[in-house]
Design a protein around this motif. Structure first.
Motif, PDB file in Angstrom:
ATOM      1  N   ASP A  52       1.433   0.262  -6.682  1.00  0.00           N
ATOM      2  CA  ASP A  52       0.656  -0.163  -5.303  1.00  0.00           C
ATOM      3  C   ASP A  52       1.038  -1.428  -4.684  1.00  0.00           C
TER       4      ASP A  52
ATOM      5  N   ILE B  78       3.641   0.707  -2.522  1.00  0.00           N
ATOM      6  CA  ILE B  78       3.223   1.708  -1.576  1.00  0.00           C
ATOM      7  C   ILE B  78       1.935   1.629  -0.875  1.00  0.00           C
ATOM      8  N   ARG B  79       1.077   0.849  -1.179  1.00  0.00           N
ATOM      9  CA  ARG B  79       0.111   0.285   0.020  1.00  0.00           C
ATOM     10  C   ARG B  79       0.505  -0.752   0.458  1.00  0.00           C
TER      11      ARG B  79
ATOM     12  N   PHE C 288       0.264   8.159   5.658  1.00  0.00           N
ATOM     13  CA  PHE C 288      -0.118   8.351   4.826  1.00  0.00           C
ATOM     14  C   PHE C 288      -0.667   9.556   4.470  1.00  0.00           C
TER      15      PHE C 288
ATOM     16  N   THR D  63       0.043  11.486  -1.641  1.00  0.00           N
ATOM     17  CA  THR D  63       0.754  10.971  -2.919  1.00  0.00           C
ATOM     18  C   THR D  63       2.474  12.075  -2.589  1.00  0.00           C
TER      19      THR D  63
ATOM     20  N   ASP E 272       6.807  11.781  -2.057  1.00  0.00           N
ATOM     21  CA  ASP E 272       8.033  11.060  -2.628  1.00  0.00           C
ATOM     22  C   ASP E 272       8.578  10.365  -0.465  1.00  0.00           C
TER      23      ASP E 272
END
Length: 452
Positions: free
Chosen positions: A65, A68-69, A303, A306, A308
């Protein structure tokens, strides 16, 4: 960032690294038995960038988290700034998509066609098959609203002839009472691998009020694009994983601010999409990602889902590696174009054929070369065995010779497309010429029939 950022071999400014097999063996990940003469299809990346990518992947797994965030968007912005500087365009105009085909799809699926059914899409005969099929889909999906039209090319020809054919096609459309809404064309076409006069065609689009969509699948890192802002296409996409030594898949998608309102949604639609309130029953959709204060266009592509996206984060470091280890973009491009031209001549000499080029040499101003194969094209076509011949050539190249060369038929002639790259030498092209000669002789003897 740990050891992965300390293994970057910094070159001495007075001693630029020598291109060739020593660089291949020390910096790249090839099987020692394999000669990669087809860099143009899938590209590759050096060991340092592989380590960096894995470092980012490890960070994502250590703290999913937070990375990624929060960390990923910062690293993404750094890569966006680096590629924007390379192209000499504003950072706010550059985002990343997985590949050039995705960029082309994003544009074509976002354009709102006029309701009178008079819109047309122009494309050239050398269009990449995936993009051609996208055009077909858009025409089918928007049945009755938009049509497509192919502009012919007869190679070899001067760049001016291509522009003239484009102008004639526009004139034909207008005579029929229709309008060209958008034109799709390459920086360097795929098969054959030819430097396309995209600058001149973009200018022609501007003159006629046509949206220009430039497919630079073969582009950044291979030909000079620092003038992109001056050329000023309406949309531009270029794979970073082909010629910029970035891991697959990563492409820069450039949309000038004036056109960002036309790109309403990513493909697929991301959390950044905001529909008209009256279409959602007044509901305000919740975005689970942290607010970033960025504009609609950039925020939408930050984004999408999800997957890679580690390759996106490697762009900045790949550009740095090319500068500090390989000597910079200008040196790389000059050396690769020279290698492709000289290498193509060596292959043509071995085959007793010719390189596809024009008198001005503009068609060969890229890192790929196209050499005619000594095959009886008309006989093979008449027999209907073209697919079997091609399959035999490609399988034999891979299984017996541990290499791959793009082989295709264009305008009634069989061709081989070979790529130059920093890890190759002219000896590789000389070797390839001998290999192709042997295989073509085996085809003429009919050996492909025994293998089918």
């Amino acid at each position: 960032m740990g050891d992965t950022t300390t293994d970057l071999p910094i070159r001495a400014k007075s001693e630029p690294v020598k291109f060739g097999h020593a660089l291949r063996d020390s910096q790249f990940l090839f099987d020692p038995s394999y000669r990669n003469l087809n860099h143009g299809s899938f590209g590759t990346f050096p060991l340092h960038i592989r380590n960096l990518m894995r470092h980012y992947q490890d960070q994502a797994e250590a703290k999913p988290d937070p990375f990624i965030r929060y960390t990923y968007p910062q690293l993404l912005d750094e890569s966006r700034a680096a590629i924007a500087k390379l192209l000499n365009v504003p950072t706010e105009t550059c985002v990343f998509v997985p590949n050039a085909t995705m960029g082309v799809n994003t544009v074509l699926r976002n354009i709102v066609w006029n309701p009178d059914g008079k819109d047309e899409i122009l494309y050239f005969e050398t269009i990449y098959s995936g993009c051609a099929r996208t055009v077909d889909y858009v025409v089918e999906y928007n049945r009755g609203l938009v049509q497509s039209r192919c502009v012919p090319i007869s190679y070899p020809c001067a760049d001016a002839d291509i522009v003239e054919n484009f102008e004639k096609a526009v004139e034909e459309v207008e005579k029929e009472g229709k309008r060209v809404r958008l034109a799709l064309f390459d920086v360097v076409s795929s098969n054959p691998g030819i430097r396309f006069p995209f600058e001149a065609v973009t200018a022609a689009c501007k003159k006629h009020g046509i949206l220009s969509l430039v497919d630079g699948a073969q582009g950044v890192g291979m030909v000079k694009l620092h003038h992109l802002g001056e050329v000023d296409p309406d949309f531009f996409v270029s794979n970073c994983h082909k010629w910029l030594h970035v891991p697959r898949g990563c492409a820069v998608f450039y949309v000038p601010v004036r056109n960002q309102g036309l790109i309403r949604s990513t493909v697929p639609t991301s959390h950044g999409f905001e529909a008209a309130v009256e279409l959602t029953g007044g509901k305000k959709r919740v975005n689970p990602l942290p607010p970033n204060g960025k504009g609609y266009f950039v925020a939408g592509f930050e984004f999408v889902g999800t997957v890679d996206d580690a390759p996106y984060m490697c762009v900045k470091e790949a550009i740095k590696w090319r500068e500090e280890v390989l000597g910079g973009e200008e040196r790389i491009m000059e050396e690769l174009i020279k290698m492709a031209r000289e290498g193509g001549k060596l292959v043509a000499e071995a085959l007793g054929t010719e390189v596809l080029d024009n008198e001005a040499g503009t068609m060969s101003a890229s890192a790929m070369t196209n050499v005619a194969l000594p095959l009886p094209a008309e006989e093979i076509k008449a027999s209907g065995e073209g697919p079997a011949v091609r399959a035999y050539i490609l399988e034999t190249l891979m299984e017996e010779y541990q290499t791959f060369v793009a082989v295709f038929v264009f305008q009634g002639q069989w061709w081989a497309r070979l790529s130059a790259q920093v890890y190759l030498e002219l000896e590789d092209f000389k070797w390839a010429g001998g290999v192709l000669k042997e295989i073509c002789e085996r085809v003429v003897r009919g050996e492909y029939k025994k293998s089918s």
